[in-house]
Motif scaffolding. Structure first.
Motif, PDB file in Angstrom:
ATOM      1  N   THR A 260       0.824  -1.204   0.000  1.00 35.20           N
ATOM      2  CA  THR A 260       0.000   0.000   0.000  1.00 35.20           C
ATOM      3  C   THR A 260       0.860   1.257   0.000  1.00 35.20           C
ATOM      4  O   THR A 260       0.529   2.261  -0.647  1.00 35.20           O
ATOM      5  CB  THR A 260      -0.931   0.011   1.226  1.00 35.20           C
ATOM      6  OG1 THR A 260      -1.767  -1.148   1.185  1.00 35.20           O
ATOM      7  CG2 THR A 260      -1.806   1.260   1.256  1.00 35.20           C
ATOM      8  N   LEU A 261       1.969   1.204   0.712  1.00 35.17           N
ATOM      9  CA  LEU A 261       2.789   2.399   0.904  1.00 35.17           C
ATOM     10  C   LEU A 261       3.802   2.625  -0.212  1.00 35.17           C
ATOM     11  O   LEU A 261       4.209   3.765  -0.454  1.00 35.17           O
ATOM     12  CB  LEU A 261       3.538   2.298   2.242  1.00 35.17           C
ATOM     13  CG  LEU A 261       2.673   2.184   3.500  1.00 35.17           C
ATOM     14  CD1 LEU A 261       3.561   2.093   4.731  1.00 35.17           C
ATOM     15  CD2 LEU A 261       1.714   3.362   3.623  1.00 35.17           C
ATOM     16  N   ALA A 262       4.217   1.557  -0.885  1.00 39.78           N
ATOM     17  CA  ALA A 262       5.291   1.673  -1.868  1.00 39.78           C
ATOM     18  C   ALA A 262       5.043   2.750  -2.932  1.00 39.78           C
ATOM     19  O   ALA A 262       5.958   3.527  -3.246  1.00 39.78           O
ATOM     20  CB  ALA A 262       5.536   0.316  -2.535  1.00 39.78           C
ATOM     21  N   PRO A 263       3.836   2.853  -3.521  1.00 41.15           N
ATOM     22  CA  PRO A 263       3.636   3.887  -4.538  1.00 41.15           C
ATOM     23  C   PRO A 263       3.851   5.306  -4.017  1.00 41.15           C
ATOM     24  O   PRO A 263       4.260   6.195  -4.777  1.00 41.15           O
ATOM     25  CB  PRO A 263       2.172   3.683  -4.980  1.00 41.15           C
ATOM     26  CG  PRO A 263       1.877   2.256  -4.648  1.00 41.15           C
ATOM     27  CD  PRO A 263       2.641   1.979  -3.397  1.00 41.15           C
ATOM     28  N   LEU A 264       3.589   5.535  -2.734  1.00 45.31           N
ATOM     29  CA  LEU A 264       3.741   6.875  -2.173  1.00 45.31           C
ATOM     30  C   LEU A 264       5.191   7.330  -2.154  1.00 45.31           C
ATOM     31  O   LEU A 264       5.466   8.532  -2.097  1.00 45.31           O
ATOM     32  CB  LEU A 264       3.165   6.917  -0.746  1.00 45.31           C
ATOM     33  CG  LEU A 264       1.662   6.676  -0.612  1.00 45.31           C
ATOM     34  CD1 LEU A 264       1.261   6.637   0.856  1.00 45.31           C
ATOM     35  CD2 LEU A 264       0.874   7.754  -1.346  1.00 45.31           C
ATOM     36  N   GLN A 265       6.128   6.389  -2.201  1.00 42.05           N
ATOM     37  CA  GLN A 265       7.536   6.756  -2.153  1.00 42.05           C
ATOM     38  C   GLN A 265       7.943   7.601  -3.359  1.00 42.05           C
ATOM     39  O   GLN A 265       8.902   8.370  -3.288  1.00 42.05           O
ATOM     40  CB  GLN A 265       8.398   5.503  -2.069  1.00 42.05           C
ATOM     41  CG  GLN A 265       8.195   4.724  -0.785  1.00 42.05           C
ATOM     42  CD  GLN A 265       9.034   3.457  -0.728  1.00 42.05           C
ATOM     43  OE1 GLN A 265       9.859   3.201  -1.604  1.00 42.05           O
ATOM     44  NE2 GLN A 265       8.830   2.666   0.305  1.00 42.05           N
ATOM     45  N   TYR A 266       7.208   7.463  -4.467  1.00 41.91           N
ATOM     46  CA  TYR A 266       7.566   8.231  -5.659  1.00 41.91           C
ATOM     47  C   TYR A 266       7.266   9.722  -5.505  1.00 41.91           C
ATOM     48  O   TYR A 266       7.740  10.530  -6.304  1.00 41.91           O
ATOM     49  CB  TYR A 266       6.840   7.664  -6.884  1.00 41.91           C
ATOM     50  CG  TYR A 266       7.438   6.368  -7.346  1.00 41.91           C
ATOM     51  CD1 TYR A 266       8.535   6.336  -8.193  1.00 41.91           C
ATOM     52  CD2 TYR A 266       6.938   5.147  -6.902  1.00 41.91           C
ATOM     53  CE1 TYR A 266       9.101   5.146  -8.609  1.00 41.91           C
ATOM     54  CE2 TYR A 266       7.493   3.942  -7.304  1.00 41.91           C
ATOM     55  CZ  TYR A 266       8.582   3.952  -8.157  1.00 41.91           C
ATOM     56  OH  TYR A 266       9.144   2.769  -8.545  1.00 41.91           O
TER      57      TYR A 266
END
Length: 324
Positions: A260-266
């Protein structure tokens, strides 16, 4: 760029309560807003301090800033021969990644360097298929290839400007991908705070060795200097930013699944671009923006594909590969 000694969290279930997921997402947004400050202050420090010394200061100050929480939690490291070997290896690759990235920041725009670094999920996907026996289909391999093409759109003009140093963010990404695999293997049995401190101590030890060997050589990377007051301020800001972003990241991953959180890292690329423009007046040209968009798109596709079709997350697969 947030490269924390214990940045990768312990594996957890893909399901979580909605309030916890929202908390995790908020914490992750705060993390990626804070993380580019590490690179901004590092770039400011490179005007008078060598890269290895900045890296050593980051390890030392990050540990010191986290020490009160560490003592309060009582999460003391268990210094066994096997676990220490894993931590030493992680400390070594993280040290290499940090030194390479700080060297890059000295001559490259922050947004460009971070954008190139974000090929890390692509490299991690490939390495996971090799070492963790993850089943990776042709679609994700294609996305990896497209992502590397996007990286070349950012690297190529930078290569013309600064030479081979434009490739160092790829070295950083490769090192962090290796560190992520090691972390996922270890995270099943060790406390994340303990992992941060022990790996940080190993990283600091490696930096001390490099600085000792480089003393008096005149190397702009390894020859230590006595920082002036301005440089000390930048180094303190590097350590503080790294500590805060690391803490926020740990609790974000404890509240919500990594998928869930991985895309927010961009979002870090956007924040880095804005800060680089405000502090240094740097702004990517259209070709670089195209490359950044391709990198982000391919990374998000890989994350989506793994989340939807993978039978087990990489962190679960890692647990069956090697037990520390």
């Amino acid at each position: 760029m947030s490269i924390s000694p214990g940045a990768n969290p312990p594996a957890r279930s893909r399901t979580a309560a909605a309030p916890d997921v929202m908390t995790g997402m908020i914490l992750m947004v705060l993390t990626v807003l804070m993380a580019p400050l590490i690179d901004i202050f590092s770039k400011l420090a490179t005007s008078s301090v060598p890269a290895a010394e900045i890296t050593a200061a980051r390890f030392l100050l990050q540990i010191l800033f986290m020490l009160p929480i560490f003592v309060w939690r009582g999460a003391w490291p268990r210094f066994t021969l096997r676990s220490s070997g894993f931590h030493a290896l992680r400390g070594g690759v993280i040290t290499m990644s940090m030194v390479c990235f700080v060297m890059t920041l000295k001559v490259m725009e922050v947004a460009d360097a971070i954008a190139i670094f974000f090929v890390e999920p692509i490299i991690l996907t490939i390495l996971s298929s090799i070492f963790l026996k993850e089943i990776i289909g042709w679609r994700r391999y294609t996305a990896c290839a497209v992502g590397f093409l996007g990286a070349m759109l950012v690297i190529q003009p930078s290569f013309q400007e600064v030479g081979y140093i434009a490739l160092l963010p790829v070295v950083t990404a490769f090192c962090i991908a290796i560190s992520a695999i090691l972390t996922r293997v270890m995270a099943h049995t060790q406390d994340p705070w303990s992992m941060q401190v022990e790996t940080g101590l190993w990283g600091l030890a490696f930096c001390v060795v490099l600085l000792t060997l480089g003393s008096g050589t005149g190397s702009a990377v390894f020859d230590p200097v006595l920082p002036d007051a301005q440089a000390l301020l930048w180094l303190l800001c590097v350590g503080f930013s790294a500590a805060v972003s690391g803490i926020l990241g740990v609790y974000a991953y404890r509240a919500a699944p990594a998928s869930t959180l991985a895309p927010l890292q961009y979002l870090e690329i956007v924040t880095a671009t804005l800060l680089g423009w405000l502090v240094f007046g740097d702004f990517p040209d259209p070709i670089k923006w195209l490359g950044i968009a391709i990198i982000i798109g391919s990374g998000l596709y890989i994350i989506w594909r793994e989340r939807r079709f993978a039978s087990k997350p990489v962190s679960d697969a890692a647990g069956t590969a090697i037990a520390p």
